[in-house]
Design an enzyme around this catalytic site. Structure first.
Site, PDB file in Angstrom:
ATOM      1  CB  SER A   9      -0.924   0.008   1.221  1.00 47.52           C
ATOM      2  OG  SER A   9      -1.859  -1.044   1.168  1.00 47.52           O
ATOM      3  CG  ASP A  24      -5.509  -7.301   1.657  1.00 49.70           C
ATOM      4  OD1 ASP A  24      -6.478  -7.610   0.943  1.00 49.70           O
ATOM      5  OD2 ASP A  24      -4.853  -6.252   1.502  1.00 49.70           O
TER       6      ASP A  24
END
EC number: 2.5.1.19
Length: 445
Positions: A29, A328
């Site tokens: 990210s 996730d």
């Protein structure tokens, strides 16, 4: 693209205790955002610890195609010379993001604020994933999007707004990708762009925008939500970024060490942003021995060293409001739940259905084929842990890197070996996964 490669099956066998120290790759990210904000900034951005997986490399290529100067200067060391807010140029060819929903969706937001036209594409998996949730707010801001597929799926052409409009937008689901796309588009709009989310999602974009010089204010909204307000048309300045180790990648050796008896490993520089630590919170509730030390930070992102030891786990109930902080990690949490004693209930997992695969169904299938009792009830996943996993199954990965790594972690402690049908897609997020795990003592073949 990756999906044109030949399948790469691999088997994980019951291993002896895992030992050693490792640093998992840089956070995915943060890596995407550092490249994109570096491209939107004026001046030079130096990035160290960048994740050099396929997903992030595709974002680097896209920023280069949009006019930024992006170059690799060393091992995981990169330099970006940006073009400034709204300074992107029309690319000569479609932007191919491979398997990366994050890179694609954030780049769509960044492009929406430049008066150019760009075509976005990806592999078969990314082409199947919904984009309408990103397209809708960008169109409200003045962008125009044309897709030949139902639901606004890839490939699609995006024409950025010549005069972007600031908006107040309530996200339909907790999603850092939707929020980030709106904020990145809002950089080019005059006035205040505001995003309201009912459940707080990852705040990496907000923290990094501040690091690059944007004015952004975050306030509480309701019981669990946030209101984020960005002042448009800032001059972002290039800034150094140190990328911490990815907690989503650290989850796989962490769970493997918990379920392989006698294991004792250390994982260094792991990001500890409180909106990313839902898995660690849950594992500790299950009885996991996880100790943190050497806590520090960079660019607003905290990190720490974790010591993880083999532990006897128990079943727990995971509340739905925890989902955004570990969306996730549910696949590998399900592996931990399978080795636990008792029932683990994971609630509110609807967002798993629109990831690289339908991860809710794929997780259940991964467990069932290896002898674990599991049930899907609406958007809840219920795992009946028996303290061991029979194993012996072949897991279909559906081009999903996290399914592959979760199944391999499970095979290291199951009674019989576990085989995954294809490990090729592990390269999208964790290219060194297999050799790193082998250095800790994992047995693959």
């Amino acid at each position: 693209m990756t999906d044109s490669n030949q399948p790469m099956p691999l088997q994980a066998r019951k291993s002896g205790a895992l030992h050693g120290t490792a640093r998992v790759p840089g956070d995915k990210s943060i890596s995407h955002r550092a490249l994109i904000l570096g491209a939107l900034a004026v001046g030079e951005t130096r990035i160290s610890g960048l994740l050099e997986g396929e997903d992030v490399i595709n974002t680097a290529k896209a920023m280069r195609a949009l006019g930024a100067k992006v170059e690799r200067t060393g091992d995981c060391e990169w330099r970006v010379h940006g073009v400034g807010v709204a300074g992107f140029a029309t690319p000569e060819a479609p932007l191919d993001f491979g398997n990366s929903g994050t890179g694609c969706r954030l780049a769509m937001g960044a492009v929406a604020g430049s008066p150019i036209v760009a075509t976005f594409d990806g592999d078969a998996s990314l082409r199947s994933r919904p984009m309408r949730r990103i397209v809708d707010p960008l169109e409200l801001m003045g962008a125009k999007v044309v897709s030949s597929s139902e639901g606004g799926r890839l490939p699609l052409a995006l024409q950025g707004a010549r005069d972007p409009l600031p908006i107040l937008y309530r996200t339909p689901v907790p999603s850092a990708q939707i929020k980030s796309a709106v904020l990145l588009a809002g950089l080019s709009a005059p006035g205040i762009t505001t995003v309201i989310e009912a459940e707080a999602s990852r705040d990496h974009t907000e923290l990094m925008l501040q690091h690059f010089g944007a004015t952004i204010v975050t306030e509480a909204e309701g019981a669990h939500g946030r209101k984020i307000s960005l002042t448009g048309q800032p001059e972002l300045r290039g800034a150094p970024v140190v990328v911490p180790a990815d907690p989503s990648s650290a989850a796989f050796p962490m769970v493997a060490a918990l379920v392989v008896p006698g294991s004792d490993i250390e994982l260094t520089d792991v990001m500890t942003n409180p909106l990313r630590t839902g898995l660690i919170t849950t594992l500790r509730e299950m009885g996991a021995s996880i100790e943190d030390s050497d806590v520090r930070g960079d660019a607003g992102e905290p990190m720490a060293r974790f010591r993880v030891r083999g532990s006897k786990l128990k079943g727990v109930e995971v509340p739905p409001e925890r989902a955004p902080s570990m969306i996730d990690e549910y696949l590998v949490l399900a592996v931990a739940a399978a080795f636990a004693e008792g029932t683990t209930v994971m609630r509110g997992l609807h967002e798993l259905r629109v990831k690289e695969s339908d991860r809710l169904e794929a997780t259940a299938a991964m467990l069932r084929v290896n002898g674990v009792a599991v049930e899907i009830a609406g958007d809840d996943l219920i795992v009946e842990g028996k303290g061991h996993v029979p194993g012996g199954g072949v897991v279909a990965t559906h081009m999903d890197h996290r399914i592959a790594m979760s199944a391999l972690a499970m095979g290291l402690a199951s009674d019989k070996p576990v085989t995954v049908d294809d490990t090729a897609f592990i390269a999208t997020s964790f290219p060194d996964f297999v050799p790193m795990m082998q250095r800790l003592g994992a047995e693959f073949g």
